[in-house]
Write a protein that holds these residues in place. Structure first.
Motif, PDB file in Angstrom:
ATOM      1  N   VAL A  71       0.011  -4.445   6.713  1.00 60.88           N
ATOM      2  CA  VAL A  71      -0.166  -3.017   7.704  1.00 60.88           C
ATOM      3  C   VAL A  71      -1.262  -2.291   7.102  1.00 60.88           C
ATOM      4  CG1 VAL A  71       0.890  -1.180   8.485  1.00 60.88           C
ATOM      5  CG2 VAL A  71       2.206  -3.349   8.347  1.00 60.88           C
ATOM      6  N   SER A  75      -5.093  -1.376   8.909  1.00 62.23           N
ATOM      7  CA  SER A  75      -5.802  -0.113   8.954  1.00 62.23           C
ATOM      8  C   SER A  75      -7.227  -0.201   8.332  1.00 62.23           C
ATOM      9  CB  SER A  75      -5.021   1.119   8.310  1.00 62.23           C
ATOM     10  OG  SER A  75      -4.882   0.855   7.058  1.00 62.23           O
ATOM     11  N   LEU A  82      -3.766   2.033  14.250  1.00 65.59           N
ATOM     12  CA  LEU A  82      -3.364   2.096  12.971  1.00 65.59           C
ATOM     13  C   LEU A  82      -4.045   2.995  12.149  1.00 65.59           C
ATOM     14  CD1 LEU A  82      -2.410  -1.759  12.101  1.00 65.59           C
ATOM     15  CD2 LEU A  82      -1.008  -0.004  12.519  1.00 65.59           C
TER      16      LEU A  82
END
Length: 592
Positions: A71, A75, A82
């Motif tokens: 995750v 980003s 994100l």
């Protein structure tokens, strides 16, 4: 107006930017996927890591760490939706999540080899996991790190602003409360998972993932944004915290974990009382556990135990609780009145002496070495369970389809007492007397010169802290069924003792509400969960304390004023708002 220009420096590993990002993303996905492979051929290792297609034990932690890495890696590609994950726009969160995944994976691999007798016990999935978890670490350290020029000038401009750096557009009140609610649910899930860990290896892996995940969130700037939201909704945050605490026993199927929970709350309540003495008033008390003992012995004497000196006396709990708190308060005044004119090390030595005197005194009040009051080293056993309006806390009860056992009943009682203690602490800290305590802590000579009666203010802190410890002691006596002198000493292998209480306040964060409670939870859980290390548990515990004090001397939940004391101004992370203790950052920045 000062402008800020951004430059970048090359990463520690010479790789192109695209390759570094690809390694980070691919490594995170591969690390998470490797948890679905078999890591060893035998089920003798805890958690049964022999199944392919479904994670087990420590593999779940590797999966979560790999997912977090993935995750954060997305980003870094500025994926829409994100970008908010890293408001600080740096690469530290990427490196920390990658190291967390690497740490828990390699810890598991090494543990398999050590416990089963060599690397030959690894299945191919274990080797895949070990290599996959190394890839995001290489990618994270190959990323070019953004640097900022004119840091000194920009920091001066920042400190000169009454409200600091302009924050992003504020969320609506309902959305802020939704964020707090989600954070509370996640916090409850994380705590429940940690307390429910069935074996030591799983708890160590849990600590690795949690520590690096929280560290990553802090460096990303998300903790500062959450602190701003908390500052806007302090009452709602406290309410959600207590709602999560009440929900905890309903998540448990084993009353043993509720027993751990109630002891953590007792330990945390006493630590919060000590926080008044140490964190607010700045008085070093090394015998504070004696006040817990005074409350416990008082409750044991008047609660109807057949071994009590006053066996015919049976106070209702509210009366026994008031008696225990009052007895501790009186002892606090009697000890504080002649000693609080001392300062620093001299006061610490006197309080240490008081703690030892209390333990030796109750150990000798057996009718032979002294008066017959405490039954000496045998203590006072057979303390009956509490009974509220026909509700016996010693029996299991069904509530909304859930079975609540004995320890869960006492846990819920301690949540109520903790709420009272937090209310007393916050009201006292925000009052005129609380500001006098802080003034005495910062500079007693200057505070006295400004008209503050230093002796009276310190005596109030000492007495109030002692009363709160005595209140917790009354519940402790009923939970354990007996009271003996052994636990009430300065140091020992298990809490509560004065050393652990002081460590809980310092490590959690002096001068805050949540800090001592968090510190108490950690210091109680660590000896409980690290039993598998046997005689090396205290060594591991000591190393952990040293590392925390080296890298976070202000405590896990830092009071802003104390954070300024421990760091150079230029070394501080520039926060956006208030701390969890409720101190406005604008005020402390002006004071800096």
């Amino acid at each position: 107006m000062t402008t800020m220009t951004d430059t970048t420096t090359r990463g520690l590993i010479p790789l192109p930017l695209a390759a570094a990002r690809a390694l980070l993303l691919v490594g995170g996905v591969a690390t998470a996927a490797s948890a679905f492979l078999a890591w060893t051929w035998t089920s003798e290792f805890p958690g049964d890591l022999t199944i392919s297609g479904y994670p087990g034990g420590l593999q779940w932690l590797t999966f979560i760490a790999g997912l977090l890495t993935t995750v954060f890696a997305l980003s870094a590609y500025d994926v829409r939706g994100l970008r908010w994950l890293i408001p600080a726009r740096n690469n530290a969160p990427l490196a920390l999540t990658a190291i967390g995944g690497f740490g828990v994976t390699w810890y598991t691999v090494v543990s398999i080899a050590a416990e089963l007798g060599g690397l030959a016990n690894l299945e191919p999935g274990g080797w895949v996991a070990a290599i996959a978890s190394l890839l995001p670490v290489i990618g994270a350290f190959a990323l070019p790190e953004p640097r900022t020029e004119s840091t000194k000038e920009n920091l001066k401009a920042y400190l000169a602003k009454p409200d600091g750096i302009p924050a992003p557009a504020p969320l609506s009140p309902w959305l802020e409360r939704a964020v707090i609610t989600v954070a509370t649910i996640i916090g409850l899930a994380v705590f429940t998972y940690g307390i429910d860990t069935e074996y030591g290896e799983l708890f160590v892996g849990y600590l690795i993932v949690v520590v690096f995940a929280v560290w990553a969130l802090h460096t990303a700037g998300l903790m500062d944004r959450f602190s701003r939201i908390v500052a806007h909704n302090r009452s709602f945050t406290l309410a959600m915290g207590f709602a999560a605490a009440i929900a905890f026993p309903f998540t448990q199927t084993d009353d043993h974990y509720a027993n751990i929970g109630v002891n953590i709350l007792i330990f945390g309540t006493v630590a919060l009382g000590l926080n008044i003495v140490v964190g607010l008033a700045g008085l070093l008390d090394l015998g504070y556990v004696a006040f817990l003992g005074v409350g416990a012995y008082t409750a044991a004497l008047v609660s109807g135990s057949e071994f009590s000196r006053f066996s015919g006396v049976h106070f209702p709990f509210w009366a026994a609780a008031l008696a225990g708190a009052a007895a501790s308060l009186i002892f606090g005044v009697l000890i504080g009145a002649p000693t609080l004119r001392l300062r620093g090390d001299y006061l610490a030595i006197v309080t240490l002496g008081f703690g030892e005197i209390f333990r030796i005194a109750v150990n000798n009040m057996d009718g032979e070495s002294g008066p017959d009051i405490t039954n000496g080293p045998n203590g006072i056993p057979s303390i009956p369970d509490l009974n509220f309006f026909g509700f016996n806390l010693g029996e299991a009860h069904g509530i909304a389809g859930f079975t609540i056992g004995r320890f869960a009943n006492y846990y819920l009682l301690m949540v109520l007492i903790m709420a009272i203690v937090v209310l007393v602490y916050t009201r006292a800290a925000d009052s005129r007397i609380g500001r006098s305590w802080i003034a005495i802590r910062e500079d007693e000579t200057a505070a006295t010169a400004m008209g503050i009666n230093g002796f009276r203010v310190k005596l109030i802190a000492f007495a109030l802290g002692a009363a709160l410890a005595g209140l917790a002691g009354t519940v402790s006596a009923h939970v354990t069924y007996s009271v003996v002198p052994t636990p009430y000493q300065f140091a020992g292998s298990t809490p509560p003792n004065s050393a652990f209480l002081l460590a809980a306040v310092v490590l959690g964060g002096m001068g805050t509400v949540a800090g001592p409670i968090l510190g108490a939870a950690l210091l109680y859980l660590l000896p409980e969960k690290l039993v598998f290390l046997q005689d090396k548990s205290l060594l591991a515990f000591g190393i952990a304390l040293i590392l925390l004090m080296r890298f976070r001397p202000e405590g896990i939940i830092a009071n802003r004023r104390r954070q300024l004391e421990f760091h150079e101004t230029g070394q501080l992370d520039v926060p956006e708002t208030t701390t969890l203790s409720g101190e406005p950052a604008a005020v402390t920045k002006a004071g800096a």
